[in-house]
Motif scaffolding. Structure first.
Motif, mmCIF file in Angstrom:
data_model
loop_
_atom_site.group_PDB
_atom_site.id
_atom_site.type_symbol
_atom_site.label_atom_id
_atom_site.label_comp_id
_atom_site.label_asym_id
_atom_site.label_seq_id
_atom_site.Cartn_x
_atom_site.Cartn_y
_atom_site.Cartn_z
ATOM 1 N N THR A 120 -6.861 -25.615 30.846
ATOM 2 C CA THR A 120 -8.065 -25.354 30.043
ATOM 3 C C THR A 120 -8.975 -24.361 30.755
ATOM 4 O OG1 THR A 120 -7.937 -27.566 29.107
ATOM 5 C CG2 THR A 120 -10.046 -26.438 28.924
ATOM 6 N N THR A 121 -9.139 -24.543 32.061
ATOM 7 C CA THR A 121 -9.993 -23.654 32.846
ATOM 8 C C THR A 121 -9.485 -22.219 32.814
ATOM 9 O OG1 THR A 121 -10.596 -25.459 34.330
ATOM 10 C CG2 THR A 121 -10.944 -23.238 35.158
ATOM 11 N N LEU A 122 -8.165 -22.068 32.848
ATOM 12 C CA LEU A 122 -7.584 -20.723 32.824
ATOM 13 C C LEU A 122 -7.640 -20.084 31.449
ATOM 14 C CD1 LEU A 122 -4.469 -21.340 35.099
ATOM 15 C CD2 LEU A 122 -6.533 -20.008 35.652
ATOM 16 N N GLY A 123 -7.916 -20.877 30.421
ATOM 17 C CA GLY A 123 -8.016 -20.334 29.067
ATOM 18 C C GLY A 123 -6.696 -19.810 28.533
ATOM 19 N N LEU A 124 -5.614 -20.470 28.901
ATOM 20 C CA LEU A 124 -4.282 -20.031 28.467
ATOM 21 C C LEU A 124 -4.068 -20.323 26.989
ATOM 22 C CD1 LEU A 124 -2.225 -21.359 31.507
ATOM 23 C CD2 LEU A 124 -3.005 -19.021 31.093
ATOM 24 N N PRO A 125 -3.202 -19.531 26.341
ATOM 25 C CA PRO A 125 -2.886 -19.806 24.936
ATOM 26 C C PRO A 125 -2.279 -21.216 24.797
ATOM 27 C CG PRO A 125 -1.963 -17.699 25.635
ATOM 28 C CD PRO A 125 -2.503 -18.360 26.848
ATOM 29 N N GLN A 126 -2.535 -21.830 23.655
ATOM 30 C CA GLN A 126 -2.088 -23.205 23.408
ATOM 31 C C GLN A 126 -0.573 -23.357 23.581
ATOM 32 O OE1 GLN A 126 -4.239 -25.659 22.997
ATOM 33 N NE2 GLN A 126 -2.601 -27.152 22.961
ATOM 34 N N GLU A 127 0.184 -22.391 23.109
ATOM 35 C CA GLU A 127 1.645 -22.477 23.208
ATOM 36 C C GLU A 127 2.095 -22.485 24.672
ATOM 37 O OE1 GLU A 127 5.394 -19.604 22.304
ATOM 38 O OE2 GLU A 127 3.957 -19.834 20.663
ATOM 39 N N LEU A 128 1.483 -21.659 25.501
ATOM 40 C CA LEU A 128 1.825 -21.620 26.921
ATOM 41 C C LEU A 128 1.392 -22.915 27.612
ATOM 42 C CD1 LEU A 128 2.975 -20.138 29.344
ATOM 43 C CD2 LEU A 128 0.768 -18.945 29.579
ATOM 44 N N GLN A 129 0.220 -23.420 27.249
ATOM 45 C CA GLN A 129 -0.231 -24.698 27.802
ATOM 46 C C GLN A 129 0.768 -25.806 27.492
ATOM 47 O OE1 GLN A 129 -4.268 -25.923 26.989
ATOM 48 N NE2 GLN A 129 -5.036 -23.819 27.100
ATOM 49 N N GLN A 130 1.255 -25.817 26.257
ATOM 50 C CA GLN A 130 2.204 -26.857 25.851
ATOM 51 C C GLN A 130 3.518 -26.738 26.621
ATOM 52 O OE1 GLN A 130 1.293 -29.450 23.829
ATOM 53 N NE2 GLN A 130 3.186 -30.259 24.667
#
Length: 127
Positions: free
Chosen positions: A48-58
């Motif tokens: 969340t802190t890095l602000g990564l795209p949702q797909e990459l986070q998943q």
């Protein structure tokens, strides 16, 4: 009478040992579960802190989930500890079914050779 008293005390000691061992096992399982949850919480916070795209986070979370399931030597040891050789073989054949299906070497190997190899395989996760 003395025999019955000694047998009763031995029964109490064995029961206490069994209950203590069971409680220790439960505590270990809870510790591992809590450790995994804490790690996932830290990973989610970092994503969340890095602000990564949702797909990459998943994808990152899925990878960590995979590691917690497949790279847990305590769980794997517990799974196989008391199984018979035939049941262990069947479980390992299922676990490695994709490998056995797609690697050409296994298509020509005898069932006995496949069983021997499958029982010799060790799971290691490279990341």
């Amino acid at each position: 009478v003395i025999f019955l008293a000694a047998g009763g005390m031995l029964g109490c000691v064995l029961t206490a040992w069994f209950v203590g061992y069971f409680v220790l096992l439960i505590r270990c399982m809870m510790f591992l579960r809590d450790r995994d949850r804490e790690e996932i919480t830290h990973v989610k916070a970092a994503l969340t802190t890095l602000g990564l795209p949702q797909e990459l986070q998943q994808r990152v979370l899925n990878f960590h989930h995979y590691l917690s399931l497949h790279n847990n030597p305590v769980a794997v040891e517990s799974l196989f500890r008391h199984l018979s050789v035939p049941l262990t073989t069947e479980l390992r054949l299922y676990m490695y079914r994709k490998l056995l299906k797609h690697v050409p070497f296994f298509k020509t190997a005898s069932p006995r050779a496949i069983n021997f190899i499958v029982l010799s395989l060790k799971d290691i996760v490279f990341s």
